[in-house]
Each structure stands twice: as structure tokens, then as C-alpha cells.
Motif scaffolding. Structure first.
Motif, PDB file in Angstrom:
ATOM      1  N   SER A   2       3.388   5.689  -5.708  1.00 38.99           N
ATOM      2  CA  SER A   2       3.457   5.522  -7.164  1.00 38.99           C
ATOM      3  C   SER A   2       2.418   6.362  -7.892  1.00 38.99           C
ATOM      4  N   VAL A   3       1.216   6.478  -7.312  1.00 38.03           N
ATOM      5  CA  VAL A   3       0.152   7.236  -7.980  1.00 38.03           C
ATOM      6  C   VAL A   3       0.106   8.685  -7.511  1.00 38.03           C
ATOM      7  N   ARG A   4       1.156   9.109  -6.817  1.00 39.43           N
ATOM      8  CA  ARG A   4       1.362  10.506  -6.448  1.00 39.43           C
ATOM      9  C   ARG A   4       0.332  11.065  -5.456  1.00 39.43           C
ATOM     10  N   LEU A   5      -0.155  10.226  -4.536  1.00 40.98           N
ATOM     11  CA  LEU A   5      -1.012  10.735  -3.468  1.00 40.98           C
ATOM     12  C   LEU A   5      -0.164  11.338  -2.352  1.00 40.98           C
ATOM     13  N   THR A   6       1.105  10.891  -2.240  1.00 42.17           N
ATOM     14  CA  THR A   6       2.077  11.493  -1.333  1.00 42.17           C
ATOM     15  C   THR A   6       3.343  11.793  -2.123  1.00 42.17           C
ATOM     16  N   LYS A   7       4.158  12.710  -1.611  1.00 39.88           N
ATOM     17  CA  LYS A   7       5.374  13.094  -2.328  1.00 39.88           C
ATOM     18  C   LYS A   7       6.477  12.052  -2.203  1.00 39.88           C
ATOM     19  N   THR A   8       6.570  11.392  -1.051  1.00 41.81           N
ATOM     20  CA  THR A   8       7.626  10.399  -0.850  1.00 41.81           C
ATOM     21  C   THR A   8       7.027   9.105  -0.321  1.00 41.81           C
ATOM     22  N   ARG A   9       7.778   8.021  -0.513  1.00 38.89           N
ATOM     23  CA  ARG A   9       7.311   6.735  -0.011  1.00 38.89           C
ATOM     24  C   ARG A   9       7.345   6.719   1.516  1.00 38.89           C
ATOM     25  N   SER A  10       8.306   7.412   2.108  1.00 42.62           N
ATOM     26  CA  SER A  10       8.362   7.446   3.570  1.00 42.62           C
ATOM     27  C   SER A  10       7.160   8.189   4.144  1.00 42.62           C
ATOM     28  N   GLN A  11       6.654   9.214   3.446  1.00 38.62           N
ATOM     29  CA  GLN A  11       5.432   9.885   3.904  1.00 38.62           C
ATOM     30  C   GLN A  11       4.255   8.919   3.854  1.00 38.62           C
ATOM     31  N   ILE A  71       0.831  -1.212   0.000  1.00 42.72           N
ATOM     32  CA  ILE A  71       0.000   0.000   0.000  1.00 42.72           C
ATOM     33  C   ILE A  71       0.862   1.257   0.000  1.00 42.72           C
ATOM     34  N   ASP A  72       1.972   1.273   0.757  1.00 40.17           N
ATOM     35  CA  ASP A  72       2.798   2.483   0.780  1.00 40.17           C
ATOM     36  C   ASP A  72       3.444   2.739  -0.577  1.00 40.17           C
ATOM     37  N   ALA A  73       3.848   1.688  -1.259  1.00 41.42           N
ATOM     38  CA  ALA A  73       4.450   1.845  -2.585  1.00 41.42           C
ATOM     39  C   ALA A  73       3.408   2.321  -3.597  1.00 41.42           C
ATOM     40  N   TRP A  74       2.189   1.819  -3.503  1.00 45.42           N
ATOM     41  CA  TRP A  74       1.148   2.219  -4.457  1.00 45.42           C
ATOM     42  C   TRP A  74       0.731   3.670  -4.246  1.00 45.42           C
ATOM     43  N   ILE A  75       0.559   4.075  -2.984  1.00 49.14           N
ATOM     44  CA  ILE A  75       0.175   5.461  -2.684  1.00 49.14           C
ATOM     45  C   ILE A  75       1.222   6.430  -3.231  1.00 49.14           C
ATOM     46  N   ARG A  80      -8.636   4.870   1.666  1.00 46.70           N
ATOM     47  CA  ARG A  80      -8.938   6.171   2.274  1.00 46.70           C
ATOM     48  C   ARG A  80      -7.654   6.673   2.921  1.00 46.70           C
ATOM     49  N   LEU A  81      -7.208   7.858   2.507  1.00 42.87           N
ATOM     50  CA  LEU A  81      -5.947   8.430   2.981  1.00 42.87           C
ATOM     51  C   LEU A  81      -6.212   9.834   3.489  1.00 42.87           C
ATOM     52  N   PHE A  82      -5.723  10.134   4.701  1.00 42.07           N
ATOM     53  CA  PHE A  82      -5.775  11.491   5.231  1.00 42.07           C
ATOM     54  C   PHE A  82      -4.357  12.009   5.258  1.00 42.07           C
ATOM     55  N   HIS A  83      -4.066  13.005   4.386  1.00 41.03           N
ATOM     56  CA  HIS A  83      -2.702  13.516   4.250  1.00 41.03           C
ATOM     57  C   HIS A  83      -2.751  15.003   3.907  1.00 41.03           C
ATOM     58  N   ASP A  84      -1.880  15.776   4.527  1.00 43.52           N
ATOM     59  CA  ASP A  84      -1.798  17.226   4.299  1.00 43.52           C
ATOM     60  C   ASP A  84      -3.119  17.933   4.551  1.00 43.52           C
ATOM     61  N   GLY A  85      -3.842  17.518   5.573  1.00 38.34           N
ATOM     62  CA  GLY A  85      -5.092  18.172   5.930  1.00 38.34           C
ATOM     63  C   GLY A  85      -6.239  17.894   4.981  1.00 38.34           C
ATOM     64  N   ARG A  86      -6.102  16.896   4.142  1.00 34.89           N
ATOM     65  CA  ARG A  86      -7.154  16.574   3.173  1.00 34.89           C
ATOM     66  C   ARG A  86      -7.406  15.079   3.173  1.00 34.89           C
ATOM     67  N   ALA A 103       4.421   5.615   4.129  1.00 33.65           N
ATOM     68  CA  ALA A 103       4.619   4.649   5.215  1.00 33.65           C
ATOM     69  C   ALA A 103       4.274   5.271   6.562  1.00 33.65           C
ATOM     70  N   ASP A 104       4.677   6.523   6.781  1.00 34.39           N
ATOM     71  CA  ASP A 104       4.356   7.211   8.036  1.00 34.39           C
ATOM     72  C   ASP A 104       2.852   7.382   8.204  1.00 34.39           C
ATOM     73  N   ALA A 105       2.143   7.681   7.117  1.00 38.00           N
ATOM     74  CA  ALA A 105       0.692   7.819   7.181  1.00 38.00           C
ATOM     75  C   ALA A 105       0.049   6.488   7.566  1.00 38.00           C
ATOM     76  N   CYS A 106       0.573   5.394   7.044  1.00 38.12           N
ATOM     77  CA  CYS A 106       0.049   4.068   7.403  1.00 38.12           C
ATOM     78  C   CYS A 106       0.290   3.778   8.880  1.00 38.12           C
ATOM     79  N   LYS A 107       1.515   4.061   9.350  1.00 36.94           N
ATOM     80  CA  LYS A 107       1.857   3.796  10.749  1.00 36.94           C
ATOM     81  C   LYS A 107       1.017   4.630  11.706  1.00 36.94           C
TER      82      LYS A 107
END
Length: 130
Positions: free
Chosen positions: A18-27, A12-16, A57-63, A29-33
Motif C-alpha cells: 500500500s505504501v509502495r515499498l514493493t511493486k506488487t503485493r505478491s512481492q 504487513i504484506d498489504a501495508w508494504i 525493516r525490508l530488504f528488497h531489490d538490493g536495498r 508476501a514473497d519477501a516476508c516468506k
């Protein structure tokens, strides 16, 4: 491309990422954790695998982003290709008029005076009397 398609699964972290929902893979992974990622309603860890048809469903950057997986990709792709890999069912972002105004100073204007500082605090809704 051999990495694209609807068959198989990917983390899931790699897919998120890959499709540019987050800027980095570590972001991602952190969102998942932190519990900000849910797949089909369940909180998931970064190593959770997803497949086509899953609801993310992803909550990131206040959105909040609500997407359905259309394609599984393993590598980061350009924005036009990334949009084809999911169906976006997200609520619209909040209007910009609700964001706080930012005080802008001219470059090279030097340090703000006490009067300038009070004006900036007033614009930003800061504490009075400081």
C-alpha cells in the motif's frame, strides 16, 4: 477516507504494498516468506498484523529500507500520500558510480561481431577469452 488513520491494524504484506515499498503485493508476501521483512526486530509472515509505531525493516531489490509506521492504510495510494504513512530511516542508496557500465548498441546495428562481443565483455568485467 475511512481506510486511513492511526487506529487498527493491517497485514504487513498489504501495508508494504500500500505504501509502495514493493511493486506488487505478491512481492511483499514473497519477501516476508523469504525472511526479508522484520517488524520490531522479529521475522514475520505475510499475515502478521502491524499497527502505528511499529518498526519495519525490508530488504528488497538490493536495498534495505528501515521505516516506522505512521499511518495504517489498507488500500494502495499515490506516492505523495504513501510517503506520509511512514517515517523513512533507511540508509542512503549506494552511489550509482559503483554500478557496472552497460554496453549500448545502436538499434538495427545487427548482430555484434566477435570484436564487439569482446569489447562488451571487457566493459562488463566478463570472462576473458570466451
Amino acid at each position: 477516507m475511512e481506510n486511513e488513520g492511526t487506529a487498527g491494524s493491517v497485514r504487513i504484506d498489504a501495508w508494504i504494498w500500500s505504501v509502495r515499498l514493493t511493486k506488487t503485493r505478491s512481492q511483499a508476501a514473497d519477501a516476508c516468506k523469504a525472511g526479508h521483512v522484520r517488524v520490531n526486530g522479529a521475522r514475520v509472515k505475510p499475515a502478521h498484523t502491524i499497527s502505528a509505531g511499529d518498526q519495519v525493516r525490508l530488504f528488497h531489490d538490493g536495498r534495505e529500507r528501515l521505516v516506522r509506521v505512521a499511518k495504517i492504510i489498507r488500500k494502495r495510494v499515490g506516492a505523495p500520500v504513501a510517503v506520509q504513512c511512514y517515517e523513512d530511516n533507511s540508509p542512503p542508496p549506494p552511489p550509482r558510480e559503483f554500478t557496472a557500465p552497460v554496453a549500448i548498441r545502436d538499434r538495427g546495428a545487427g548482430r555484434p561481431t566477435k570484436r564487439d562481443r569482446r569489447e562488451m565483455n571487457r566493459l562488463q568485467g566478463g570472462a576473458k577469452g570466451l
